[in-house]
Write a protein that holds these residues in place. Structure first.
Motif: not given
Length: 358
Positions: A264-274
């Motif tokens: 969830v934190g990755d989505v919030m800070d824009g760092s999410w990757e598959s």
């Protein structure tokens, strides 16, 4: 909760000549559950992780969930509705949601998806799972030491690699400490159905099993064992501690919260990757519940030593020599199984009877 804030028409016109809006809305996170959140097992632990996300991020997140969603067309409908409702990230928490997740993800490329226990990914789809087989090896050791009838019953859900791995791992660990042990496997073909699980447990007890292992999600096998007396069980996915110290003598606990909080934190800070994640005891995604006083001290110490050795990478539950059920060699002396084979495991090891259903 953060809400959309609109400037008044007068102020907006004065400042910009038009309307302006600040869009500090919370990150919306959806969860699709295969069972009820009160199942006491698999879905209960996933929901505990959802609550941990809320506690971690407060008003910066909004979570929604749907429980008891059948695997298949219903899951695709629920996922579509969540995506349409503005979800930024959706966790789909059962193997049978794999294809529905991929299908919906293709239609909503701006939504991120996390699928539990599957193997299909996409630019906006990750997979995550736990090395449950590590915990089942610890259970198998305790079961092999404590059985007096040398008959151990195993309630299996569906014949997928995850479940087959668990049967093999627990059998090998039990056999290592008790060469006379026999496993009887009953396939329930359900993740959560207390009536079916109770019937399966009773059938195994009637066959002489004095230890019941399960890869189904309700506490019904615990209740059946408690009624029978002199039968021990293990909590599945959650601690099921209300049945301790007997019949539940220990448990596998699925600890999803750290992973959910991180993603969830990755989505919030824009760092999410598959990505594809498969964590075990060492990373804390698999925990061994407290071993109760019903287990002798020496057995408890032996089980904890195995847990620690697995965590440290000193021991692997699938270390040769191990043959397949038909007697052909699978792993030579000292050889350990690779992840690719384990992820696709569709065979019993030597010593197990019966066939894996199609």
């Amino acid at each position: 909760m953060y809400r959309r804030v609109l400037l008044s028409a007068t102020a907006a016109l004065a400042l910009t000549g038009g309307f302006a809006a600040a869009q500090d809305e919370p990150t919306k996170v959806g969860f699709v559950f295969v069972g009820p959140i009160g199942d006491g097992g698999w879905t209960y632990e996933h929901n505990q992780a959802r609550l941990a996300v809320e506690e971690e991020y407060g008003d910066a997140v909004e979570t929604v969930f749907q429980e008891s969603v059948p695997e298949g067309a219903d899951a695709e409908r629920v996922l579509t509705q969540m995506a349409l409702s503005g979800a930024d990230l959706i966790f789909t928490t059962s193997f049978g949601y794999m294809d529905p997740t991929i299908n919906v993800a293709q239609r909503f490329p701006d939504v991120k998806f996390e699928h539990a226990t599957g193997y299909k990914t996409a630019p906006n789809v990750s997979t995550y799972s736990a090395r449950f087989y590590e915990g089942r090896a610890v259970q198998g050791l305790i079961a092999g030491r404590m059985t007096e009838s040398n008959r151990i019953g195993y309630i299996a859900s569906f014949p997928i690699p995850e479940v087959v791995r668990g049967i093999n791992a627990s059998y090998l660990a039990a056999k290592a400490v008790n060469p006379d042990v026999q496993f009887n496997v009953v396939w329930a073909f359900t993740w959560f159905d207390p009536a079916k699980e109770a019937d399966a447990a009773q059938a195994l007890i009637d066959q002489g099993a004095d230890v019941i292992l399960q890869h189904t999600d309700s506490t019904a096998p615990q209740a059946a064992a408690a009624e029978a007396g002199d039968v021990i069980t293990f909590g599945q996915a959650s601690d099921m501690a209300e049945y301790a110290p007997m019949p539940r003598v220990s448990s596998i606990i699925d600890n999803w919260a750290p992973y959910y909080i991180e993603r969830v934190g990755d989505v919030m800070d824009g760092s999410w990757e598959s990505q594809q994640v498969w964590y075990g005891i060492d990373e804390g995604m698999v925990k061994i519940g407290e071993i109760s006083d019903a287990v002798p001290d020496d057995v408890r110490e032996e089980a904890m030593a195995l847990r620690d050795a697995i965590s440290a990478g000193e021991t692997h539950p699938f270390t040769g020599p191990i043959n397949r059920q038909d007697g052909t060699e699978w792993l030579a002396e000292g050889e350990t199984a690779d992840d690719e084979t384990l992820l696709g495991m569709d065979f019993y090891v030597e010593g197990l009877s019966g066939e894996i259903p199609n």
